[in-house]
Design an enzyme around this catalytic site. Structure first.
Site, PDB file in Angstrom:
ATOM      1  N   GLY A 194       0.786  -1.228   0.000  1.00  0.00           N
ATOM      2  CA  GLY A 194       0.000   0.000   0.000  1.00  0.00           C
ATOM      3  C   GLY A 194       0.812   1.268   0.000  1.00  0.00           C
ATOM      4  O   GLY A 194       0.276   2.374   0.145  1.00  0.00           O
ATOM      5  N   ASP A 208       5.542  14.087  -7.742  1.00  0.00           N
ATOM      6  CA  ASP A 208       5.110  14.390  -6.375  1.00  0.00           C
ATOM      7  C   ASP A 208       6.183  15.175  -5.627  1.00  0.00           C
ATOM      8  O   ASP A 208       5.903  16.201  -5.002  1.00  0.00           O
ATOM      9  CB  ASP A 208       4.797  13.077  -5.650  1.00  0.00           C
ATOM     10  CG  ASP A 208       4.422  13.279  -4.193  1.00  0.00           C
ATOM     11  OD1 ASP A 208       3.257  13.585  -3.913  1.00  0.00           O
ATOM     12  OD2 ASP A 208       5.318  13.124  -3.327  1.00  0.00           O
ATOM     13  N   LYS A 212       6.368  19.281  -4.083  1.00  0.00           N
ATOM     14  CA  LYS A 212       6.753  19.583  -2.705  1.00  0.00           C
ATOM     15  C   LYS A 212       7.997  20.469  -2.658  1.00  0.00           C
ATOM     16  O   LYS A 212       8.107  21.366  -1.818  1.00  0.00           O
ATOM     17  CB  LYS A 212       6.980  18.276  -1.943  1.00  0.00           C
ATOM     18  CG  LYS A 212       5.713  17.451  -1.793  1.00  0.00           C
ATOM     19  CD  LYS A 212       5.983  16.069  -1.220  1.00  0.00           C
ATOM     20  CE  LYS A 212       4.704  15.268  -1.062  1.00  0.00           C
ATOM     21  NZ  LYS A 212       4.947  13.890  -0.561  1.00  0.00           N
TER      22      LYS A 212
END
Length: 448
Positions: A194, A208, A212
């Site tokens: 996960g 991603d 940031k």
């Protein structure tokens, strides 16, 4: 009871946009910790609605009134004092946040993509309507990093921010280092646990982390930086050989978000300040604080003039950790509404130029497959010298046939710091040498 006492007892209305992994944790914590949150804020926080796309979905495990779920996000934000946005993406998140501010609501968001793309316009909207915009959860989950940069270090000059800000890629690279797994195998394991999505592109290609990095650089250097200004490389090209080469240097490969204030010198010798913002895999010494960050954890390393070196470490993703950061922001903006005033807005006064990658100062680890005969090392050294790149170390290993005519060598070169453009040009020149069979690996080296 006087009118002022009555106002003091009125709850602050909280609207939640999104009820996925993070939203579910936020709703649960708002409900279960209602008394503590009221004591910390000075007034109760009342969850007045949860906007979802599929209202019929079974959410019986959540300790909230099923009547709170709605698909009418527009009307929900119009009747809230505080809006929490955890739906992600650009739209409808941006429109809903702007609408919330227009109706006088402060906003707490965990949306890194939106903040990296539209942060300045959202800050402007918050200022125009006299409300707060907080987004601690947008960068490193539970790790408090934005508020320390924006507030605790407001009296200092931050010089560099170096971070592992994506847990998926750190897990993959950690498994490649500790178990010898290949990239594909490590990604599959991350998906099974996960840590990675079914489509891990946003993580493994560095999108991603780039969003940031843009947020971190904007706050650290008081300069507007958008995600499309961040140089980005993912980890899909990192091989087991790269990881082994790093191990031989007592280093480890990490996907790093690197934001630094630097100076460039023009042809006339005049220096001017700028900001370098980049995301790419790099070798970093195991002795560096970031070198020991394992599994899916995140960490951010900050260097400031007066404070020196600071390290922030913890869980960078997941429902509860991210909800912790969200609720920390909720308490902050709620206190402002109770006591009056607002938190810090955008600080972009420095307005430094964002430098292209070619001007970034870094080091290279280069592995070459070369012919093993006299003069090869001199040719290689000449290529470095012609591009103004200084060699730190050279290591050679004979491979292949014992027949001198076919004998070849593996040449490993680590450079001193130089502009990335000069280093890239050196690699191109090395590739053109007839004595170089192949440039087998190129990786940047940081933190040494």
């Amino acid at each position: 009871m006087s009118e002022s006492q009555n106002v003091e007892q009125q709850p602050l209305r909280v609207a939640l946009l999104g009820c996925g992994v993070v939203g579910s944790s936020v709703a649960t914590m708002l409900t279960q910790h209602a008394d503590d949150l009221a004591a910390r804020v000075g007034r109760p926080l009342e969850l007045v609605g949860i906007a979802v796309r599929r209202p019929g979905r079974d959410r019986s495990e959540l300790p909230v009134d099923p009547g709170l779920f709605t698909t009418d996000a527009d009307s929900l934000v119009a009747r809230a004092d505080i809006v929490i946005e955890v739906i992600g993406g650009i739209e409808p998140a941006r429109s809903l946040i702007e609408s919330a501010m227009k109706h006088g609501a402060s906003v707490v968001s965990a949306n890194k993509a939106l903040l990296a793309e539209a942060g300045p316009s959202l800050y402007a909207a918050a200022a125009a309507h006299g409300v707060d915009l907080y987004y601690e959860a947008a960068v490193a989950g539970a790790i408090p990093i934005l508020r320390p940069i924006r507030e605790s270090l407001a009296g200092d000059d931050v010089r560099k921010v170096l971070g592992i800000v994506n847990g998926t890629t750190n897990y993959v690279l950690d498994k490649m280092d500790t178990t010898g797994q290949g990239f594909a195998e490590a990604v599959e394991q991350a998906q099974a646990l996960g840590y990675a999505e079914a489509d891990p592109t946003a993580d493994v290609e560095g999108f991603d982390a780039a969003a940031k990095a843009a947020i971190l650089a904007s706050l650290a250097f008081h300069t507007r930086v958008s995600s499309d200004q961040v140089y980005r490389e993912g980890i899909t090209e990192v091989t087991a050989a790269d990881v082994q080469a790093a191990r031989e240097m007592d280093c480890v490969v990490k996907l790093l978000a690197i934001c630094e204030r630097t100076e460039t010198v023009d042809e006339a010798g005049v220096a001017s300040p700028g900001v370098s913002v980049r995301v790419h895999p790099a070798m970093i010494p195991r002795s560096h604080p970031l070198g020991s960050v394992r599994e899916a954890f995140n960490a951010v390393f900050v260097e400031a003039d007066a404070a020196g070196q600071l390290m922030f470490y913890g869980k960078g993703a997941g429902g509860d950790p991210t909800a912790s950061a969200v609720l920390g922001d909720v308490v902050a903006v709620a206190r402002h509404r109770v006591g009056g005033g607002r938190g810090p807005g955008e600080s972009a006064y420095a307005d430094l130029p964002v430098l292209d990658m070619g001007k970034a100062l870094t080091r290279y680890h280069i592995s070459l497959d070369v012919e093993d005969r006299p003069g090869v090392l001199a040719q290689v050294a000449t290529s470095f010298a012609e591009h103004g790149v200084s060699i730190e170390t050279v290591r050679q290993q004979i491979v292949g046939s014992v027949d001198e005519a076919e004998s070849r060598a593996n040449l490993i070169v680590v450079t001193h710091t130089a502009p990335d453009a000069a280093l890239a040009a050196t690699v191109e020149a090395l590739s053109a040498l007839d004595t170089v069979r192949e440039v087998t690996s190129v990786m940047r080296v940081e933190g040494a």
